[in-house]
Design an enzyme around this catalytic site. Structure first.
Site, PDB file in Angstrom:
ATOM      1  N   ARG A  15       0.841  -1.206   0.000  1.00 20.09           N
ATOM      2  CA  ARG A  15       0.000   0.000   0.000  1.00 20.09           C
ATOM      3  C   ARG A  15       0.881   1.263   0.000  1.00 20.09           C
ATOM      4  NH1 ARG A  15      -0.856   4.714   2.395  1.00 20.09           N
ATOM      5  NH2 ARG A  15      -0.407   3.765   4.412  1.00 20.09           N
ATOM      6  N   ASP A  16       1.545   1.540   1.088  1.00 18.84           N
ATOM      7  CA  ASP A  16       2.284   2.801   1.226  1.00 18.84           C
ATOM      8  C   ASP A  16       3.447   2.874   0.239  1.00 18.84           C
ATOM      9  OD1 ASP A  16       2.925   5.256   2.210  1.00 18.84           O
ATOM     10  OD2 ASP A  16       3.186   4.624   4.278  1.00 18.84           O
ATOM     11  N   HIS A 207       4.684   4.234  12.748  1.00 20.81           N
ATOM     12  CA  HIS A 207       4.853   4.209  11.293  1.00 20.81           C
ATOM     13  C   HIS A 207       5.818   5.324  10.906  1.00 20.81           C
ATOM     14  CE1 HIS A 207       2.927   3.893   7.129  1.00 20.81           C
ATOM     15  NE2 HIS A 207       3.442   5.100   7.062  1.00 20.81           N
ATOM     16  N   CYS A 240       5.507  10.288   0.167  1.00 17.99           N
ATOM     17  CA  CYS A 240       4.277  10.926   0.616  1.00 17.99           C
ATOM     18  C   CYS A 240       4.021  12.094  -0.333  1.00 17.99           C
ATOM     19  CB  CYS A 240       4.411  11.408   2.056  1.00 17.99           C
ATOM     20  SG  CYS A 240       2.957  12.324   2.602  1.00 17.99           S
TER      21      CYS A 240
HETATM   22 ZN    ZN Z   1       3.244   6.253   5.311  1.00 18.52          ZN
END
Ligand code: ZN
Length: 317
Positions: A15-16, A207, A240
């Site tokens: 996912r990330d 995280h 990000c």
């Molecule tokens: Zn993250």
């Protein structure tokens, strides 16, 4: 040191990691990687997210991936959601665990959603109720909990207010996330110590993104404070979209290697995890933020010197 006997790592790479990659991974490729992860010993894996495929095309096939996976009973496969539609998609494809997220930055949240973080979390009640009615577990994440490009450090009281908002809607598993890569070890230790004391009913996760090289140090600081659950990403892929220069999550193999060296059990086979990460690095087609993939394990360096070599070296000097 107050090290844990055993910690749990959630592999968030599917996912990330992959949501920030230009290359789109097919459902088959993701299923193959996730099956290998389960074989390598991962018990918690973040498979994808149920968000708008227009906004995040890399995650558009999350439903298909869930349908193809057959996890054993002791493996938790989770997905990130943004709203109640995400719960519907989880129900439809057999996902049993969803994660909500809110930014700890008031400025960020107000600019994006025109709400404070607490108002956003209060609005999650519909998701939590719907999930509960369908037997789906819910966890919550607080991103930018350690700082954001708009506020620098977030006052700890603001983070506590968000934790309380999560508890009010019935979420007791909470992740403190450093998407902006601004957390540093003493801050992590102090925040975790205070949070664990004030909210003993919460199951905490951490995280960390490795944007400024502090990911592993921050994990040790969290462990020292008593946290036992950490997110990591294969090969260290990720980023990000809101943060300039953001690096991926701290790499899974770097953390497993550190834990192996310190005698902290992860239940993960490091060689298998490295094999998966090598494959991911090959597929994304660019160098990734993984020390282990560059340097290998410390243990692999130990070998006998050939006879006479030492003497020759001395002579050469
Ligand atoms: Zn993250």
């Amino acid at each position: 040191m107050n090290l844990a006997d055993k910690i749990t790592l959630c592999e968030v790479g599917p996912r990330d990691g992959l949501q920030n990659e230009a290359r789109l991974f097919s459902a088959e490729e993701k299923v193959e990687l996730i099956n290998q992860m389960m074989e390598a010993g991962f018990k918690v894996i973040e498979v994808g997210s149920f968000v708008s495929p227009k906004a995040v095309p890399q995650m558009a096939n999350t439903d298909e991936v869930f349908r193809a996976l057959k996890p054993p009973a002791d493996v938790e496969l989770r997905a990130l959601i943004a709203n109640a539609r995400g719960v519907d998609r989880a129900v439809e494809c057999g996902c049993r665990k969803v994660k909500l997220n809110v930014s700890a930055s008031k400025a960020h949240n107000l600019a994006n959603l025109n709400r404070t973080p607490e108002e956003s979390v209060a609005g999650f009640k519909e998701c939590v109720d719907k999930a509960a009615a369908n037997g789906i577990a819910v966890s919550g994440s607080i991103s930018m909990a350690f700082g954001s490009p708009w506020d620098r450090e977030i006052p700890i009281q603001d983070v506590k207010d968000i934790v309380n908002a999560y508890l009010n809607v019935g979420v007791t598993e909470i992740s403190l996330s450093d998407a902006s890569g601004m957390a540093y070890p003493s801050q992590v230790y102090n925040m975790c110590t205070e949070m664990m004391r004030e909210f003993p009913q919460v199951e905490w996760w951490l995280h960390f993104h490795n944007t400024r090289g502090l990911g592993v140090a921050n994990i040790v600081a969290g462990m020292e404070a008593g946290v036992r659950n950490f997110d990591t990403s294969f090969a260290g892929v990720g980023g990000c979209p809101f943060v300039p220069g953001a690096a991926g999550n701290v790499s899974t193999e770097d953390v497993v290697h550190m834990c192996d060296e310190m005698g902290v059990k992860t239940g993960i086979d490091l060689d298998k995890a490295m094999e998966i990460s090598r494959r991911v690095a090959e597929l994304v087609g660019h160098p990734t933020d993984s020390y282990l993939l560059r340097a290998g394990k410390s243990k692999d360096l130990i070998r006998e010197l050939p006879k006479g070599q030492l003497k020759n070296q001395v002579k050469a000097k």
